[in-house]
Write a protein that holds these residues in place. Sequence first.
Motif: not given
Length: 76
Positions: A3-5, A7, A16, A18, A20, A74-76
């Motif tokens: 899961n990547w966020i 921003t 933000t 999400d 995948q 960023s990676r969650a």
Amino acid sequence: MANWIITYSKDQGTNTLDMQLDHQPSMEEAVLHLLEWAHGNLQKGEYGDLQDKRSDEPAELLLRQYGITITGISRA
């Protein structure tokens, strides 16, 4: 799958979204993902300046049509 966020900045605020993916998304992948999301969830407007209107690059479209700039991934 990770899961990547993403921003992003819009209307003087930070938001933000999400995403995948099994790898860290490139800036281009993040822009296309956010642009697709914006098409379905936000109303288009007129943002950016005259210089932004010269390009049809996805990042420029995201700025011009929705007033969005990506500020990080960023990676969650």
